[in-house]
Write an enzyme that holds these catalytic residues in place. Structure first.
Site, PDB file in Angstrom:
ATOM      1  N   ASP A 400      -1.729  -1.296   3.649  1.00 26.88           N
ATOM      2  CA  ASP A 400      -0.403  -1.624   3.607  1.00 26.88           C
ATOM      3  C   ASP A 400      -0.094  -2.563   2.495  1.00 26.88           C
ATOM      4  O   ASP A 400       0.231  -3.614   2.476  1.00 26.88           O
ATOM      5  CB  ASP A 400       0.100  -1.972   4.978  1.00 26.88           C
ATOM      6  CG  ASP A 400       1.824  -2.219   5.070  1.00 26.88           C
ATOM      7  OD1 ASP A 400       2.608  -1.325   4.321  1.00 26.88           O
ATOM      8  OD2 ASP A 400       1.875  -2.828   6.093  1.00 26.88           O
ATOM      9  N   CYS A 427       6.145   1.251   1.293  1.00 30.78           N
ATOM     10  CA  CYS A 427       7.037   1.037   1.198  1.00 30.78           C
ATOM     11  C   CYS A 427       8.344   1.360  -0.531  1.00 30.78           C
ATOM     12  O   CYS A 427       9.724   1.226  -0.532  1.00 30.78           O
ATOM     13  CB  CYS A 427       8.040  -0.232   1.382  1.00 30.78           C
ATOM     14  SG  CYS A 427       7.784  -1.360   0.220  1.00 30.78           S
TER      15      CYS A 427
END
Length: 471
Positions: A400, A427
């Site tokens: 992540d 993201c």
């Protein structure tokens, strides 16, 4: 707003809006030159105002000021300050942070799916363009209330937040503000030093708007950050003082804030968080766990984001047979331990979880959050260094990384570690696609992909992919 912003003469053009592009704009052309247009919708004819049009520029930037032929997906903007046409009619650019607010939510998600597909094809060589192969999913109330958080929401008094969430509003549990020269709460106009005073933040949860920070004299403060956890626990206001601001000024601001709000200051150069009242952290909840998150520490900002992403990651790994009691896993760029805690539950006392985070403050949070999980090892440091120092035969990795992605060197190191699977959370579709390209060069492929609309009315999205070695 600066005098330059008020008096600069802007050129206006009429253009046909072309396809959506990564970054919150669409592509148009004027006499052969590319113009990146914000606040339009593909297929529209619009009048735009050039905001960046240097003679030597490879492309121009522009904002829509008038819609001549509207798309059927155009809706009234919910926020005047972010409405391009209205803002420019008042002689200032719109604030950033709600650049898709003029588009229906369903079309927003389809445009985001187009961006994701284009980035995957161009940067990773993965063609998922046929209709239906990529869906950007609504979350929380907007998705019909399927999360654990929504089940809890149905037991609370009616506050109107359900209706707001269905409209893509009231989801931000964190918000950052600038301060005007007159000491009023404000936000920057997009790509501008101009600061516009604000008296509402429609994307924020009620806990942030209820503070009414716009009523406070913030002279002596450069920036304000606010966190109001979705579980309703104590909010935190983080003040970033200007150089030379005295403690008496901070005390005056403190007196204007409600007594049940924690307040801290953030040193602008050292990053040190100092307690002014209450706690220097907030208490978050997700996936059956409570998490301490210090002042400026990272946490998913959508109220339903943490549960949504934990469900996607653990679902991919569990269903693929990579996560079970006794498994050896690592949570890389772990933050305060959002994924680490449910991973520890899944592997049990016979398994192990290596949790790696580079930021010292956030790593300390993870250590506090996981202090009673004997199967978890918390390590603060760069991912590449920790993996070299602590080699293991992993059953799965969770990756992540920050918005910039993991990068070629880290991807190579992960491939060399030889795990059967990696769950990659991102993201940013461009950095994810670039990293996926590196994985594919190393013989890996994408076995599954989900995308989530965790940032309604903005161009941002979150993706979770399951990556595995290809035979």
């Amino acid at each position: 707003m600066t005098p330059d912003t008020r008096t600069h003469t802007h050129t206006e053009l009429v253009v046909d809006v072309g396809p959506v592009a990564h970054g919150g704009h669409c592509v148009a052309r004027h006499e052969g030159r590319v113009v990146f247009v914000r606040h339009g919708i593909p297929g529209e004819k619009v009048r735009v105002r050039l905001t960046d049009d240097g003679p030597s520029a490879k492309f121009w930037r522009a904002d829509v000021v008038e819609v001549l032929e509207p798309s059927p997906d155009r809706v009234p903007h919910f926020w005047d300050l972010a409405d391009s046409g209205r803002s420019w009619s008042h002689r200032h650019p719109p604030v950033g942070g709600a650049e898709l607010g003029h588009i229906s939510l369903a079309r927003q998600r389809s445009l985001k799916a187009e961006v994701l597909a284009e980035q995957l094809k161009r940067l990773a060589g993965v063609d998922l363009s046929p209709t239906g192969q990529i869906t950007v999913e609504a979350v929380g109330t907007a998705a019909g209330g399927h999360t654990a958080e929504d089940a809890a929401e149905r037991t609370r008094p009616d506050t109107g937040e359900g209706d707001a969430a269905a409209a893509g509003l009231g989801w931000r549990t964190r918000a950052a503000f600038a301060v005007t020269p007159a000491g009023k709460l404000g936000m920057h106009a997009h790509r501008s030093d101009a600061i516009l005073p604000v008296r509402e933040m429609p994307l924020a949860v009620d806990g942030i708007n209820a503070l009414r920070l716009w009523d406070i004299d913030l002279q002596g403060i450069d920036r304000v950050e606010v966190a109001a956890p979705a579980n309703g626990s104590r909010p935190l206001v983080l003040l970033v003082p200007a150089a030379g601001t005295r403690s008496k000024r901070l005390s005056s601001i403190l007196a204007q804030l409600p007594d049940d709000v924690s307040v801290a200051s953030l040193h602008p150069t050292t990053g040190e968080v100092l307690q002014l009242r209450g706690r220097t952290y907030v208490q978050e909840s997700a996936a059956g766990h409570d998490y301490r998150v210090t002042g400026d520490g990272f946490w998913q900002i959508h109220r339903d984001g943490p549960d949504t992403l934990v469900g996607a990651v653990t679902g991919f790994l569990h269903d693929g047979g990579y996560l079970a009691p006794g498994s050896v896993v690592a949570d890389l760029y772990a933050g305060a331990g959002l994924f680490t805690a449910p991973l520890a539950d899944a592997v049990g006392v016979t398994g192990s979880v290596l949790s790696v985070e580079g930021a010292p403050g956030t790593s300390r949070d993870a250590r506090k959050n996981l202090h009673d999980a004997a199967q978890v090892e918390i390590v603060q440091g760069r991912v590449e260094r920790v993996l070299r120092q602590k080699p293991r035969n992993f059953d799965a990795l969770i990756l992540d990384p920050p918005r910039a992605g993991a990068g070629k060197a880290v991807v190579k190191q992960l491939i060399d570690a030889g795990p059967p699977a990696i769950a990659y959370v991102s993201c940013d579709p461009a950095s994810f696609a670039r990293d996926l390209g590196y994985f594919r060069q190393g013989g890996w492929g994408m076995a599954a992909l989900r995308a989530f609309d965790l940032y309604p009315h903005t161009h941002h999205m979150e993706t979770v992919a399951l990556l595995t070695p290809q035979p």
